[in-house]
Scaffold this active site. Structure first.
Site, PDB file in Angstrom:
ATOM      1  N   ASN A   9       0.879  -1.175   0.000  1.00  0.00           N
ATOM      2  CA  ASN A   9       0.000   0.000   0.000  1.00  0.00           C
ATOM      3  C   ASN A   9       0.917   1.226   0.000  1.00  0.00           C
ATOM      4  O   ASN A   9       1.495   1.570   1.022  1.00  0.00           O
ATOM      5  CB  ASN A   9      -0.885  -0.017   1.252  1.00  0.00           C
ATOM      6  CG  ASN A   9      -1.689   1.266   1.393  1.00  0.00           C
ATOM      7  OD1 ASN A   9      -1.811   2.044   0.447  1.00  0.00           O
ATOM      8  ND2 ASN A   9      -2.244   1.488   2.569  1.00  0.00           N
ATOM      9  N   LYS A  11       0.108   4.245  -0.293  1.00  0.00           N
ATOM     10  CA  LYS A  11      -0.535   5.454   0.253  1.00  0.00           C
ATOM     11  C   LYS A  11      -0.263   6.642  -0.683  1.00  0.00           C
ATOM     12  O   LYS A  11      -0.273   6.474  -1.899  1.00  0.00           O
ATOM     13  CB  LYS A  11      -0.051   5.731   1.677  1.00  0.00           C
ATOM     14  CG  LYS A  11      -0.099   4.494   2.558  1.00  0.00           C
ATOM     15  CD  LYS A  11       0.066   4.788   4.015  1.00  0.00           C
ATOM     16  CE  LYS A  11       0.188   3.479   4.769  1.00  0.00           C
ATOM     17  NZ  LYS A  11      -0.051   3.608   6.171  1.00  0.00           N
ATOM     18  N   HIS A  95      -9.655   1.108   4.549  1.00  0.00           N
ATOM     19  CA  HIS A  95      -8.403   1.266   5.299  1.00  0.00           C
ATOM     20  C   HIS A  95      -8.666   2.198   6.481  1.00  0.00           C
ATOM     21  O   HIS A  95      -9.463   3.130   6.391  1.00  0.00           O
ATOM     22  CB  HIS A  95      -7.319   1.853   4.381  1.00  0.00           C
ATOM     23  CG  HIS A  95      -5.953   1.785   4.996  1.00  0.00           C
ATOM     24  ND1 HIS A  95      -5.520   2.702   5.931  1.00  0.00           N
ATOM     25  CD2 HIS A  95      -4.927   0.911   4.828  1.00  0.00           C
ATOM     26  CE1 HIS A  95      -4.289   2.389   6.300  1.00  0.00           C
ATOM     27  NE2 HIS A  95      -3.904   1.302   5.652  1.00  0.00           N
ATOM     28  N   GLU A  97      -7.080   4.589   7.631  1.00  0.00           N
ATOM     29  CA  GLU A  97      -6.852   6.020   7.340  1.00  0.00           C
ATOM     30  C   GLU A  97      -8.062   6.622   6.634  1.00  0.00           C
ATOM     31  O   GLU A  97      -8.417   7.777   6.849  1.00  0.00           O
ATOM     32  CB  GLU A  97      -5.567   6.185   6.507  1.00  0.00           C
ATOM     33  CG  GLU A  97      -4.330   5.912   7.368  1.00  0.00           C
ATOM     34  CD  GLU A  97      -3.124   5.405   6.617  1.00  0.00           C
ATOM     35  OE1 GLU A  97      -3.085   5.508   5.373  1.00  0.00           O
ATOM     36  OE2 GLU A  97      -2.204   4.883   7.277  1.00  0.00           O
ATOM     37  N   GLU A 167      -5.677  -5.161  10.491  1.00  0.00           N
ATOM     38  CA  GLU A 167      -4.637  -4.156  10.722  1.00  0.00           C
ATOM     39  C   GLU A 167      -4.903  -3.393  12.015  1.00  0.00           C
ATOM     40  O   GLU A 167      -5.705  -2.439  12.032  1.00  0.00           O
ATOM     41  CB  GLU A 167      -4.620  -3.141   9.575  1.00  0.00           C
ATOM     42  CG  GLU A 167      -4.313  -3.744   8.229  1.00  0.00           C
ATOM     43  CD  GLU A 167      -3.675  -2.714   7.310  1.00  0.00           C
ATOM     44  OE1 GLU A 167      -2.550  -2.958   6.872  1.00  0.00           O
ATOM     45  OE2 GLU A 167      -4.295  -1.670   7.060  1.00  0.00           O
ATOM     46  N   GLY A 173       2.324   1.949  10.589  1.00  0.00           N
ATOM     47  CA  GLY A 173       3.287   3.040  10.421  1.00  0.00           C
ATOM     48  C   GLY A 173       3.995   3.450  11.701  1.00  0.00           C
ATOM     49  O   GLY A 173       4.632   4.491  11.753  1.00  0.00           O
ATOM     50  N   SER A 213       3.234  -2.508  10.247  1.00  0.00           N
ATOM     51  CA  SER A 213       4.691  -2.553  10.404  1.00  0.00           C
ATOM     52  C   SER A 213       5.301  -3.914  10.030  1.00  0.00           C
ATOM     53  O   SER A 213       6.237  -4.392  10.672  1.00  0.00           O
ATOM     54  CB  SER A 213       5.108  -2.130  11.812  1.00  0.00           C
ATOM     55  OG  SER A 213       4.693  -0.794  12.052  1.00  0.00           O
TER      56      SER A 213
HETATM   57  C1  PEP Z   1      -0.792  -0.001   5.829  1.00  0.00           C
HETATM   58  O1  PEP Z   1      -0.597   0.988   5.155  1.00  0.00           O
HETATM   59  O2  PEP Z   1      -1.848  -0.615   5.713  1.00  0.00           O
HETATM   60  C2  PEP Z   1       0.252  -0.442   6.751  1.00  0.00           C
HETATM   61  C3  PEP Z   1       0.084  -1.569   7.387  1.00  0.00           C
HETATM   62  O3  PEP Z   1       1.357   0.374   6.870  1.00  0.00           O
HETATM   63  P1  PEP Z   1       2.761  -0.022   7.558  1.00  0.00           P
HETATM   64  O4  PEP Z   1       3.183  -1.344   6.968  1.00  0.00           O
HETATM   65  O5  PEP Z   1       3.684   1.090   7.198  1.00  0.00           O
HETATM   66  O6  PEP Z   1       2.510  -0.137   9.029  1.00  0.00           O
END
Ligand code: PEP
Length: 250
Positions: A9, A11, A95, A97, A167, A173, A213
């Site tokens: 992803n 973003k 997601h 976000e 998630e 992040g 992460s």
């Molecule tokens: C994500 O963007 O869904 C995500 C899990 O980001 P990261 O791997 O940077 O934590």
């Protein structure tokens, strides 16, 4: 045996030139799609170019969001039929976000999942708890309700084609990862919810990713767990080397 699916992803990162360089670099290096589904979910304006670069390779391209209507007066939005018309295969839906910054509700997620399937796009449906919810032992309740609402009103056959990404929001992040055992326990709970709704066969077919992460150093342990069928990866999907390292461990 469920095939692993590793989805990057990006973003709102990368310039156009960086996106093209990445795709040209990895397209011949991704492992065979018989072994793993390798997906990059890129900013919408890069999708047609990336689809062209990835054509006839084992790299698949996805979007990060879409509207639930196929057309209409929705200025600035992109529709599922528009994504399908440029041969986008996947779309991240719900997601955290988007839920947090763009007020995306469970109801909208459900409509988007339906719209994705109607257009032959595989939805990657995100769910996950906040730190506060985790600390007050509400993780299972939260993901069960998000998954139940997202999956409402489908047939078992449709559900088998979906991907769910667990998630935990506090792990996205932040560099903090859920332990592999904790992530597996929640993914197992999600499978139980799917079983309650759509039966054992559907629950054992649907793929459930962990996200938060994930990096080359921790993916092997996560993927060794019974209920974790892949990863949704933000930061570590931005560099070709680490993205390929993730794929090669799947
Ligand atoms: C994500 O963007 O869904 C995500 C899990 O980001 P990261 O791997 O940077 O934590």
């Amino acid at each position: 045996m469920r095939k692993p699916i590793i989805a990057g992803n990006w973003k709102m990162f990368k310039t156009f030139d960086e996106a093209v360089e990445f795709a040209e670099n990895v397209r011949e290096k991704v492992p065979s799609e018989e072994k793993v589904d390798a997906v990059i979910c890129a900013p919408a304006i890069y999708l047609p170019t990336l689809v062209d670069i990835a054509a006839e390779t084992d790299l698949a391209i996805g979007a990060q969001n879409m509207h639930f209507e196929n057309e209409g007066a929705f200025t600035g939005e992109i529709s599922p039929s528009q994504l399908a018309s440029i041969h986008v295969d996947y779309c991240i839906i719900g997601h955290s976000e988007r839920r947090e910054y763009f007020n995306e509700t469970d109801e909208a997620v459900n409509k988007k999942v339906r719209a994705a399937l109607m257009n032959g796009i595989v939805p990657i449906i995100c769910c996950g708890e906040t730190l506060e919810e985790r600390e007050s032992a509400k993780t299972e309740e939260k993901v069960a309700s998000q998954v139940t609402e997202a999956l409402e009103g489908f047939s078992p056959e449709e559900v088998k084609h979906m991907v769910i990404a667990y998630e935990p929001i506090w792990a996205i992040g932040t560099g903090k990862t859920a332990t592999a055992d904790d992530a597996n326990a929640v993914c197992g709970k999600i499978r139980e919810v799917v079983e309650g709704l759509y039966g054992e066969e559907t629950a054992s077919t649907i793929r459930i990713q962990y996200g938060g992460s994930v990096k080359p150093e921790n993916i092997e342990e996560l993927l060794s767990k019974e209920h974790i069928d892949g990863a949704l990866v933000g930061g570590a999907s931005l560099q070709a080397d680490s993205y390929l390292a993730l794929l090669n461990q799947a």
